[in-house]
Design an enzyme around this catalytic site. Structure first.
Site, PDB file in Angstrom:
ATOM      1  N   LYS A   1       7.329 -27.152 -13.166  1.00 43.66           N
ATOM      2  CA  LYS A   1       8.767 -27.035 -13.431  1.00 43.66           C
ATOM      3  C   LYS A   1       9.389 -25.835 -12.706  1.00 43.66           C
ATOM      4  O   LYS A   1      10.373 -25.992 -11.991  1.00 43.66           O
ATOM      5  CB  LYS A   1       9.035 -26.927 -14.943  1.00 43.66           C
ATOM      6  CG  LYS A   1       8.620 -28.163 -15.738  1.00 43.66           C
ATOM      7  CD  LYS A   1       9.068 -28.087 -17.191  1.00 43.66           C
ATOM      8  CE  LYS A   1       8.404 -27.011 -17.992  1.00 43.66           C
ATOM      9  NZ  LYS A   1       6.951 -27.203 -18.219  1.00 43.66           N
TER      10      LYS A   1
ATOM     11  N   ARG B   1      -0.502 -14.920 -16.323  1.00 40.52           N
ATOM     12  CA  ARG B   1       0.159 -15.033 -17.612  1.00 40.52           C
ATOM     13  C   ARG B   1      -0.887 -14.980 -18.714  1.00 40.52           C
ATOM     14  O   ARG B   1      -1.945 -15.604 -18.603  1.00 40.52           O
ATOM     15  CB  ARG B   1       0.924 -16.362 -17.691  1.00 40.52           C
ATOM     16  CG  ARG B   1       2.303 -16.255 -17.136  1.00 40.52           C
ATOM     17  CD  ARG B   1       3.001 -17.567 -17.132  1.00 40.52           C
ATOM     18  NE  ARG B   1       3.017 -18.252 -18.420  1.00 40.52           N
ATOM     19  CZ  ARG B   1       3.758 -19.329 -18.676  1.00 40.52           C
ATOM     20  NH1 ARG B   1       4.549 -19.807 -17.729  1.00 40.52           N
ATOM     21  NH2 ARG B   1       3.732 -19.904 -19.841  1.00 40.52           N
TER      22      ARG B   1
ATOM     23  N   ARG C   1      -3.823 -20.395 -11.677  1.00 38.50           N
ATOM     24  CA  ARG C   1      -2.478 -19.923 -11.351  1.00 38.50           C
ATOM     25  C   ARG C   1      -2.359 -18.405 -11.499  1.00 38.50           C
ATOM     26  O   ARG C   1      -2.941 -17.801 -12.388  1.00 38.50           O
ATOM     27  CB  ARG C   1      -1.528 -20.638 -12.325  1.00 38.50           C
ATOM     28  CG  ARG C   1      -0.172 -20.081 -12.494  1.00 38.50           C
ATOM     29  CD  ARG C   1       0.707 -21.103 -13.154  1.00 38.50           C
ATOM     30  NE  ARG C   1       0.943 -20.814 -14.562  1.00 38.50           N
ATOM     31  CZ  ARG C   1       1.869 -21.428 -15.285  1.00 38.50           C
ATOM     32  NH1 ARG C   1       2.609 -22.376 -14.753  1.00 38.50           N
ATOM     33  NH2 ARG C   1       2.045 -21.118 -16.543  1.00 38.50           N
TER      34      ARG C   1
ATOM     35  N   ARG D   1      12.363 -28.515 -26.187  1.00 37.38           N
ATOM     36  CA  ARG D   1      10.926 -28.766 -26.337  1.00 37.38           C
ATOM     37  C   ARG D   1      10.606 -29.453 -27.654  1.00 37.38           C
ATOM     38  O   ARG D   1       9.434 -29.747 -27.907  1.00 37.38           O
ATOM     39  CB  ARG D   1      10.173 -27.436 -26.289  1.00 37.38           C
ATOM     40  CG  ARG D   1       9.538 -27.136 -24.938  1.00 37.38           C
ATOM     41  CD  ARG D   1       8.987 -25.736 -25.052  1.00 37.38           C
ATOM     42  NE  ARG D   1       7.834 -25.464 -24.278  1.00 37.38           N
ATOM     43  CZ  ARG D   1       7.851 -24.744 -23.159  1.00 37.38           C
ATOM     44  NH1 ARG D   1       8.980 -24.339 -22.647  1.00 37.38           N
ATOM     45  NH2 ARG D   1       6.736 -24.450 -22.552  1.00 37.38           N
TER      46      ARG D   1
ATOM     47  N   ARG E   1      -1.447 -25.132 -25.748  1.00 35.00           N
ATOM     48  CA  ARG E   1      -0.097 -25.438 -25.250  1.00 35.00           C
ATOM     49  C   ARG E   1       0.029 -26.916 -24.904  1.00 35.00           C
ATOM     50  O   ARG E   1       1.073 -27.525 -25.100  1.00 35.00           O
ATOM     51  CB  ARG E   1       0.223 -24.548 -24.032  1.00 35.00           C
ATOM     52  CG  ARG E   1       0.528 -23.107 -24.458  1.00 35.00           C
ATOM     53  CD  ARG E   1       0.345 -22.131 -23.323  1.00 35.00           C
ATOM     54  NE  ARG E   1       1.227 -22.388 -22.223  1.00 35.00           N
ATOM     55  CZ  ARG E   1       0.934 -22.127 -20.949  1.00 35.00           C
ATOM     56  NH1 ARG E   1      -0.247 -21.614 -20.623  1.00 35.00           N
ATOM     57  NH2 ARG E   1       1.805 -22.376 -20.008  1.00 35.00           N
TER      58      ARG E   1
HETATM   59  P1  AMP Z   1       6.882 -21.735 -20.396  1.00 35.76           P
HETATM   60  O1  AMP Z   1       7.045 -20.575 -19.482  1.00 35.76           O
HETATM   61  O2  AMP Z   1       8.039 -22.699 -20.315  1.00 35.76           O
HETATM   62  O3  AMP Z   1       5.545 -22.405 -20.304  1.00 35.76           O
HETATM   63  O4  AMP Z   1       6.969 -21.133 -21.900  1.00 35.76           O
HETATM   64  C1  AMP Z   1       6.035 -20.162 -22.351  1.00 35.76           C
HETATM   65  C2  AMP Z   1       6.119 -20.012 -23.865  1.00 35.76           C
HETATM   66  O5  AMP Z   1       7.445 -19.623 -24.247  1.00 35.76           O
HETATM   67  C3  AMP Z   1       5.852 -21.290 -24.661  1.00 35.76           C
HETATM   68  O6  AMP Z   1       4.471 -21.538 -24.842  1.00 35.76           O
HETATM   69  C4  AMP Z   1       6.564 -20.952 -25.975  1.00 35.76           C
HETATM   70  O7  AMP Z   1       5.799 -20.059 -26.764  1.00 35.76           O
HETATM   71  C5  AMP Z   1       7.806 -20.210 -25.499  1.00 35.76           C
HETATM   72  N1  AMP Z   1       8.952 -21.135 -25.246  1.00 35.76           N
HETATM   73  C6  AMP Z   1       9.559 -21.399 -24.057  1.00 35.76           C
HETATM   74  N2  AMP Z   1      10.553 -22.292 -24.196  1.00 35.76           N
HETATM   75  C7  AMP Z   1      10.572 -22.611 -25.513  1.00 35.76           C
HETATM   76  C8  AMP Z   1      11.358 -23.499 -26.309  1.00 35.76           C
HETATM   77  N3  AMP Z   1      12.314 -24.266 -25.757  1.00 35.76           N
HETATM   78  N4  AMP Z   1      11.102 -23.568 -27.633  1.00 35.76           N
HETATM   79  C9  AMP Z   1      10.145 -22.810 -28.209  1.00 35.76           C
HETATM   80  N5  AMP Z   1       9.354 -21.972 -27.533  1.00 35.76           N
HETATM   81  C10 AMP Z   1       9.560 -21.862 -26.195  1.00 35.76           C
END
Ligand code: AMP
Length: 216
Positions: free
Chosen positions: A13, A161, A127, A88, A172
């Site tokens: 993404k 990360r 990554r 999400r 996740r």
């Molecule tokens: P990402 O970078 O999109 O993979 O997000 C990393 C982490 O941020 C996720 O595993 C969640 O803990 C939190 N997070 C990001 N977006 C959301 C969302 N829309 N709702 C809830 N938690 C989120």
């Protein structure tokens, strides 16, 4: 144009968001990166979401909804958005519909990046991120030796990360299948879904997204 990018962790993404943005007048709303920035700055929001992120779980819907409402309210009328990582959950998707209706800003498309779990695990485990001061973090692969050298030559540092550890990757993915994947049917019913095969190099995936957007 108001777009949502939907897909499992590691589907690319944030990598494909950049070229899509640069070709259009769109603002990126990337919730995961925003939460990581808030955590690094130890803001009240960052402190509130820290324990969820460390466990690979989703942050509470009400906090995310406040964040999204504030981000959308700041957009100029002629400015579209590209959301990476939101919504999400079905609750978030319903709340987004309400906010967008209030702002009279309908969603144009929900691009869903399709990639299998094995590929996701492979990608996330390999990554890393190039951090150049003043620039957005650049996703990279640990085996991209030239890319890593270039990053360091530009004054950057390479980090990983915290949630790209194998245990948290599995967690996740489970959260994605349970809470986020149902949104595919949700947006299919609303005729907003644009599915794109996300296997292969990022450049090819971007080309598929562009051609899907142009053929609509
Ligand atoms: P990402 O970078 O999109 O993979 O997000 C990393 C982490 O941020 C996720 O595993 C969640 O803990 C939190 N997070 C990001 N977006 C959301 C969302 N829309 N709702 C809830 N938690 C989120």
């Amino acid at each position: 144009m108001n777009l949502v990018l939907l897909g499992p962790p590691g589907s690319g993404k944030s990598t494909i968001a950049k070229p899509i943005l640069t070709r259009r007048h769109l603002t990126l709303i990337a919730t995961g990166q925003r939460l990581r920035d808030e955590m690094a700055a130890q803001t009240p929001l960052g402190l509130a979401v820290e324990s969820y992120m460390e466990r690979g779980e989703l942050a509470p819907d009400h906090l995310m909804e406040q964040l999204i409402r504030a981000s959308l309210s700041k957009l100029a009328p002629d400015e579209g958005f590209l959301m990476d990582g939101y919504p999400r959950t079905t609750h978030q998707a319903l709340s987004l519909e309400t906010v967008l209706a209030e702002l009279r800003r309908p969603l144009t498309w929900v691009i869903t990046l399709e990639v299998g779990d094995d590929e996701v695990v492979r990608r996330l485990a390999g990554r890393c991120i190039c951090n150049i001061p003043g620039e957005a973090p650049i996703p990279m692969r640990l085996d991209d030796e030239q890319g890593i050298r270039d990053c360091i030559a530009r004054g950057g540092t390479i980090t990983r990360r915290d949630d790209d550890e194998p245990e948290l990757i599995r967690q996740r993915l489970a959260v994605y299948h349970e809470q986020t994947a149902p949104l595919i049917a949700f947006y299919q019913e609303r005729n907003l879904l644009l599915p794109v095969d996300a296997h292969g190099p990022a450049g090819e995936v971007v080309a598929r997204v562009e051609s899907a957007l142009q053929s609509t």
